[in-house]
Each structure stands twice: as C-alpha cells, then as structure tokens.
Design an enzyme around this catalytic site. Structure first.
Site, PDB file in Angstrom:
ATOM      1  N   SER A 206       0.847  -1.206   0.000  1.00 19.53           N
ATOM      2  CA  SER A 206       0.000   0.000   0.000  1.00 19.53           C
ATOM      3  C   SER A 206       0.876   1.248   0.000  1.00 19.53           C
ATOM      4  O   SER A 206       2.067   1.177  -0.338  1.00 19.53           O
ATOM      5  CB  SER A 206      -0.928  -0.023   1.222  1.00 19.53           C
ATOM      6  N   ASN A 207       0.335   2.374   0.376  1.00 22.10           N
ATOM      7  CA  ASN A 207       1.086   3.644   0.419  1.00 22.10           C
ATOM      8  C   ASN A 207       0.446   4.542   1.467  1.00 22.10           C
ATOM      9  O   ASN A 207      -0.642   4.252   1.961  1.00 22.10           O
ATOM     10  CB  ASN A 207       1.090   4.290  -0.970  1.00 22.10           C
ATOM     11  N   PRO A 208       1.104   5.653   1.829  1.00 22.29           N
ATOM     12  CA  PRO A 208       0.610   6.447   2.976  1.00 22.29           C
ATOM     13  C   PRO A 208      -0.496   7.454   2.668  1.00 22.29           C
ATOM     14  O   PRO A 208      -0.731   8.367   3.463  1.00 22.29           O
ATOM     15  CB  PRO A 208       1.867   7.208   3.443  1.00 22.29           C
ATOM     16  N   SER A 209      -1.223   7.311   1.571  1.00 21.65           N
ATOM     17  CA  SER A 209      -2.279   8.291   1.289  1.00 21.65           C
ATOM     18  C   SER A 209      -3.315   8.296   2.421  1.00 21.65           C
ATOM     19  O   SER A 209      -3.812   7.255   2.831  1.00 21.65           O
ATOM     20  CB  SER A 209      -2.967   7.947  -0.042  1.00 21.65           C
ATOM     21  N   ALA A 273      -4.287   7.193  -4.631  1.00 23.10           N
ATOM     22  CA  ALA A 273      -2.935   6.711  -4.899  1.00 23.10           C
ATOM     23  C   ALA A 273      -3.073   5.205  -5.169  1.00 23.10           C
ATOM     24  O   ALA A 273      -3.098   4.390  -4.247  1.00 23.10           O
ATOM     25  CB  ALA A 273      -2.031   6.983  -3.717  1.00 23.10           C
TER      26      ALA A 273
END
Ligand code: PMT
Length: 395
Positions: A206-209, A273
């Site tokens: 995943s990512n930090p959005s 994102a």
C-alpha cells in the site's frame, strides 16, 4: 439590545435603525425604568418587532424568555444606568434585563449614560471594573452636554448612535460565507486514499495516502451543489455527510466502483494513490515465514484514469501525479497519455504537502505541457481551485 433607564434611552431607536439598516436582527428588552423615558411603541416601531418587557417575561409562555433572548450573538446595553450596571455586576436575576445578561454567552457592550458624579462614584467604577473583568466592553461615556435641557456638561453623555451601531456590529461573528451553488446539476466522482494489494490474507502492498485530498474535493463539490460519489480506499476519515461514499480496498475494486459511478458523470477526479501492481497470485492462506529472500511476482493493475480517458463521453477528467523529478514533463506526458483535461502535480519530497498533511502545493499541468504553479495552501483551497478550473473548462 437592552435599553436602560436613562434619559439617553430616547436615542435607542436611532441605534436600532442603524443596526437594522446594516442587516442585524435585533430583539429589544426595555427595562421598567427605560419605559419611563421612551414608549414601547417607539422601540417596537424602530425594532420592527415586539419589545420584551417585565410583562412579556411573566406572560404565560412555554420558554424562559431570558434564556431565549440570551442566545443572541451579542448584547448591547444602551442607556446603561448606574442601577443596571450594579444589577449585572451583582449577578442579579430579578428582572428580564439582568436575568438575560446573566445568561448571555456572546460578547456584551455597555454604553453608559449618567450624571458625571454618578459615573465617577467608586461603587459604579467598581461595578464597571467587575464587568470588564468578565470580558464585557464599554463605549463611553463621553464628555458633552447631558440632561433634559443640556444643563449638565461633563463625562456622562452617551456615545452617538452611529458609534454604538458600529461597535455592536464589530462584536458580531462574521456572517457565514454563502457558497455559490455553481455545480448544481453536476455529477462528480472522486477517488481518494490508498489501495491495498493483498499478498496473502494478512499482508498487503500500500502507500501512505490519508484520503485528505480526495475528501476535500468531495466536500467542496458537495458544498457547491454537486451530486458526489466518493470512492474511498481505507482511510481514517469519517465519510462526509451528503456524499455517497463507496468503500474499496484493492485497485480492481476501485476500478469497478469508479467506472460504475462515472457513467453519466460530468467530472471524475482521481486523487487516489492507486498501486500500480498487485500480486500475480494472491495466496488464500497466510504464507509461512521462510529462511532467506522471498520473491513476489507482481502484475500491473489496470490504469483507471487511462481507461476513463479512452472513452470520455463528454466527462471532464482530472488526475493527480506524484513525481520526484522532471515533474512537469512527466505530468504533461501522463495527462496526454491518459487523455486527462489536466493533472495536479504534487511532490512527495516537499515537507507538509502531498501524503498526509492538511496542505498541498500543486502545479496544474495540461496535456500540451503548459503549467501553472499554485501557492502552498490547504487541501480544501486546492479543491476549490480545481473545481473552478473544471467549471471554466465546461463553460
Ligand atoms: O490522500 P492524501 O494523504 O491527502 O494525499 C494526496 C495524494 C498525494 C495521494 C494525491 O494528491 C495524489 O497525488 N494522488 C495521485 C498519486 C498517484 O498515484 O499518482 P500517479 O502518478 O501514480 O497516478 C497518476 C494518476 O493516475 C492519478 O490520478 C491516479 O489516481 C491515476 N491512476 C494511477 C494508477 C492506476 N493504476 N490507475 C489510475 O487511475
């Protein structure tokens, strides 16, 4: 407005007229003493409504009138007498004016009017000091003639109606800005937050959005009258009221939800994102830890923005892009390749912007390579400008 028992009570209608001319809604309380100096009829005429008095306080009514009146944004006491100052400073509640002053939550402005010797008396000064200590403010008294025949001169004259009205209006909270409903009739789809690409039931890429950018666009569009669908990855934000929120986790789920909502939409804004890759094969069971390195096979996710761009069907398409270098060229190439009307480029490397923060610093990039750098501002303001730009393209 509370009108006290002072010769200056006769100036209350002038103050009322000025306040009403400037849009204030004024409710008047006249003390019993005030009505010895001015008629209820004069006050009611200037106020454009009934005057609250001792008689109305004790009339059979379902509410406690002093509490209803105390909900005002501000209170101004015109023709404030030494006696009224003493009642308020003493915390009295035996008459409507004093009981209301005891209950009012907003700011209070006192406009005294009395004989100079009375004003200077230590008792009056102590009462005024007590009220000031509680945050009340005073306008005047001023030096000038006072009394019926102007027989007295000194400090005690009430401030002029124009000044009282100005000082009262200055106490009021700013009027809420009226939002233009310039997107009424628009159907807007916004994607927000990260996607999660599960490798097995407990591990994901995943990512930090945080979703803040997308939620700001959805809320701004809603406030401007649009019908909004928000397709959101897992975030910590509450679903905005008045917006249809569709929760998703993976890029494939995001794709289905966005394509579904985009049918018949006027504008699609992709702030999500989206993970570019997912596991080629998602394990159904938790994978045991093994000694040494592990290789994960990833397969590309569909590019949703590009898919929407292939069949635009009259929709406006706006993307976001995160670039660490050659931002404008890369964003322009992306906008052209994905057939977006424009892309807002932001940078993961700029402190306090992009992922997670409340602010963003973006550059609007068009498919032809032209661009416009916007100053750093709140995500809500970025959303506002984005929607302004979309509306101009539509006009
Ligand atoms: O959520 P916040 O914490 O507020 O942070 C906001 C943000 C930084 C996530 C947001 O402002 C942002 O930049 N979002 C896009 C990030 C991104 O994925 O950029 P990209 O260059 O990979 O993609 C370009 C565009 O294509 C994006 O509009 C993206 O939504 C879209 N895309 C990308 C990949 C994919 N498979 N499908 C897509 O539709």
């Amino acid at each position: 407005m509370i009108v006290g028992g002072s010769m200056a009570a006769v100036k209350a209608p002038s103050v009322l007229r000025r306040l009403r001319e400037r849009g204030a809604q004024v409710q008047v309380i006249a003390t019993a003493a005030a009505l010895e100096f001015i008629t209820e009829l004069s006050l009611a005429t200037a106020a454009g409504g009934r005057v609250a008095t001792e008689a109305t306080w004790f009339a059979a009514r379902p509410d406690a009138q002093h509490l209803t009146l105390a909900r005002a944004d501000a209170a101004v006491v015109v023709g404030a007498s030494a006696d009224l100052l003493a009642r308020a400073a003493g915390g009295h509640a035996g008459d409507l004016a004093a009981a209301t002053l005891l209950s009012v939550a907003g700011p209070v402005l006192w406009v005294p009017a009395m004989n100079e010797r009375m004003w200077h008396h230590p008792a009056v000064q102590a009462n005024a000091a007590a009220l000031r200590g509680w945050g009340h403010t005073f306008l005047g008294p001023e030096v000038g003639a006072f009394g019926t025949l102007g027989e007295g001169r000194g400090l005690g004259r009430m401030a002029e109606p124009e000044d009282i009205a100005a000082a009262t209006l200055a106490l009021l909270p700013p009027a809420p800005a009226v939002r233009a409903q310039d997107l009424a009739g628009w159907r807007v789809v916004v994607s927000a937050g990260p996607t999660r690409e599960y490798l097995d039931p407990v591990r994901f890429i995943s990512n930090p959005s945080s979703g803040k950018m997308g939620y700001a666009v959805a809320e701004e569009a809603r406030d401007r009258g649009a019908d909004v669908t928000l397709v959101s990855g897992p975030v910590q934000l509450p679903p905005p009221a008045g917006v249809r929120t569709v929760p998703i986790e993976s890029a494939l789920e995001l794709r289905d939800a966005v394509l579904d909502a985009a049918r018949g939409a006027d504008l699609v804004v992709m702030t999500a994102a989206v993970a570019d890759y997912r596991a080629a094969e998602q394990a159904q069971e938790k994978q045991a830890k093994v000694a040494g390195d592990v290789t994960v096979h990833l397969t590309p996710n569909p590019d949703i923005l590009a898919e929407l761009g292939r069949e635009k069907a009259g929709r406006l398409l706006v993307g976001f892009a995160m670039e660490t270098h050659a931002g404008i060229e890369r964003a322009a190439a992306k906008a052209a390749r994905k057939n977006a009307d424009f892309i807002l480029l932001n940078y993961p490397t700029r402190e306090g912007t992009g992922f997670g923060g409340d602010d963003n610093e973006v550059t609007l990039v068009r498919p032809d390579g032209t661009s416009e750098a916007w100053p750093r501002t709140s995500k809500r303001e970025v959303a506002r400008r984005l929607l302004d730009e979309a509306r101009q393209l539509r006009d």
